[in-house]
Write a protein that holds these residues in place. Sequence first.
Motif, PDB file in Angstrom:
ATOM      1  N   MET A  98       9.505  10.664  22.446  1.00 52.70           N
ATOM      2  CA  MET A  98       9.697   9.313  21.893  1.00 52.70           C
ATOM      3  C   MET A  98      11.109   9.196  21.326  1.00 52.70           C
ATOM      4  N   ASN A  99      11.802   8.117  21.654  1.00 49.87           N
ATOM      5  CA  ASN A  99      13.179   7.911  21.234  1.00 49.87           C
ATOM      6  C   ASN A  99      13.281   6.505  20.649  1.00 49.87           C
ATOM      7  N   THR A 100      13.407   6.406  19.316  1.00 51.77           N
ATOM      8  CA  THR A 100      13.502   5.110  18.660  1.00 51.77           C
ATOM      9  C   THR A 100      14.625   5.162  17.622  1.00 51.77           C
ATOM     10  N   HIS A 101      14.775   4.096  16.854  1.00 51.82           N
ATOM     11  CA  HIS A 101      15.775   4.084  15.789  1.00 51.82           C
ATOM     12  C   HIS A 101      15.325   3.134  14.677  1.00 51.82           C
ATOM     13  N   PHE A 102      15.947   3.272  13.509  1.00 51.79           N
ATOM     14  CA  PHE A 102      15.738   2.337  12.405  1.00 51.79           C
ATOM     15  C   PHE A 102      16.986   2.384  11.524  1.00 51.79           C
ATOM     16  N   TRP A 103      17.026   1.533  10.494  1.00 50.16           N
ATOM     17  CA  TRP A 103      18.206   1.406   9.636  1.00 50.16           C
ATOM     18  C   TRP A 103      17.909   1.866   8.224  1.00 50.16           C
ATOM     19  N   LEU A 104      18.898   2.476   7.602  1.00 52.22           N
ATOM     20  CA  LEU A 104      18.856   2.801   6.173  1.00 52.22           C
ATOM     21  C   LEU A 104      19.961   2.012   5.483  1.00 52.22           C
ATOM     22  N   THR A 105      19.613   1.270   4.444  1.00 53.77           N
ATOM     23  CA  THR A 105      20.599   0.441   3.767  1.00 53.77           C
ATOM     24  C   THR A 105      20.968   1.039   2.423  1.00 53.77           C
ATOM     25  N   ALA A 106      22.276   1.129   2.156  1.00 56.51           N
ATOM     26  CA  ALA A 106      22.752   1.636   0.869  1.00 56.51           C
ATOM     27  C   ALA A 106      22.391   0.648  -0.234  1.00 56.51           C
ATOM     28  N   THR A 107      22.094   1.148  -1.426  1.00 56.75           N
ATOM     29  CA  THR A 107      21.687   0.292  -2.538  1.00 56.75           C
ATOM     30  C   THR A 107      22.767   0.142  -3.597  1.00 56.75           C
ATOM     31  N   LYS A 108      23.962   0.668  -3.345  1.00 52.38           N
ATOM     32  CA  LYS A 108      25.027   0.554  -4.342  1.00 52.38           C
ATOM     33  C   LYS A 108      25.449  -0.910  -4.490  1.00 52.38           C
ATOM     34  N   PRO A 109      25.883  -1.318  -5.691  1.00 50.18           N
ATOM     35  CA  PRO A 109      26.390  -2.691  -5.877  1.00 50.18           C
ATOM     36  C   PRO A 109      27.640  -2.913  -5.033  1.00 50.18           C
ATOM     37  N   LYS A 110      27.731  -4.069  -4.427  1.00 50.95           N
ATOM     38  CA  LYS A 110      28.888  -4.378  -3.585  1.00 50.95           C
ATOM     39  C   LYS A 110      29.989  -5.022  -4.423  1.00 50.95           C
ATOM     40  N   LYS A 111      31.242  -4.686  -4.113  1.00 53.69           N
ATOM     41  CA  LYS A 111      32.374  -5.315  -4.790  1.00 53.69           C
ATOM     42  C   LYS A 111      32.418  -6.807  -4.487  1.00 53.69           C
ATOM     43  N   ASN A 112      32.084  -7.158  -3.265  1.00 55.73           N
ATOM     44  CA  ASN A 112      32.064  -8.554  -2.833  1.00 55.73           C
ATOM     45  C   ASN A 112      30.642  -8.915  -2.426  1.00 55.73           C
TER      46      ASN A 112
END
Length: 281
Positions: free
Chosen positions: A1-15
């Motif tokens: 099985m070959n799939t993918h997903f996303w991990l999002t950073a939780t740090k505050p953004k400057k903008n």
Amino acid sequence: MNTHFWLTATKPKKNPDQPDDRLYVRKYGTGHAVLLALHGFGRNGARMERLGMNLGKHFTTLAPDLPYHGNSEWYGDRYDIAEMTELLQQLLDRFADRPVFLLGHSLGGRYLSACLAGLHHPQLRDLALVAPDGAGGRYTNWIDTLPAKLIRPLARLTERPRAILRMSDWLKKRGIINGYSAEYLKYNLNDRPFRRRLAGTLRSVLKFPPSPEAFERALRERNIRCTVFVGDKDPLLHHDRLTRMYEPLPSVELHHYPGSHWLPERLLAEYYQNSLVTVLP
């Protein structure tokens, strides 16, 4: 099985209007055990595909594309241990009920070593490093030897290929980098994504300093061992420096094998299949 997903950073953004920094995570296999594998500079998580598919019956391999690599979307100009550790911890938290093995190749090995002290999982079993950066590599050692105050202007220079090529010639003449490194830069600097990858990595890599004492302490606290795989024909490593760094550590075993800097997929497949004997019923 070959799939993918996303991990999002939780740090505050400057903008606030800036898109989220996030990692593209490739997933191979459907096995119960989890292998979290980090690739080296200039590659992406697809480098782990053949290993992951080979182990797929017993392992689920998670292979993130590092920032500025592959399909990952990283808009900040750098990252540090805290950010990388937080993202890796997100992955571990998804599989809290499964045994987990860690694998880092080259730059990925440097990052895993530095982040280990901040990673927590109830079933962490093992760490393997293949040709890890940070122990005086012939290609990357010059980054560690430069004064920190030079890194920022050097990173800016990567957006100006002619200037960085002149700089690489200057570094080569003074013995700071070797001919391989100079030719590598000359070959790749016409590629804009490569220049951004190099700039972001230059700004970030010194935030992951090698610390053998802290690494040994993290291994002991987790009651795990580390195997460092070293190819006997690897032209990018200072073998003596690597040996001096890892050989004195009680929780680390050096394993020399016939090979170069590339990932020894067959050797690693056997290593992980044998490791399961003591993990799975």
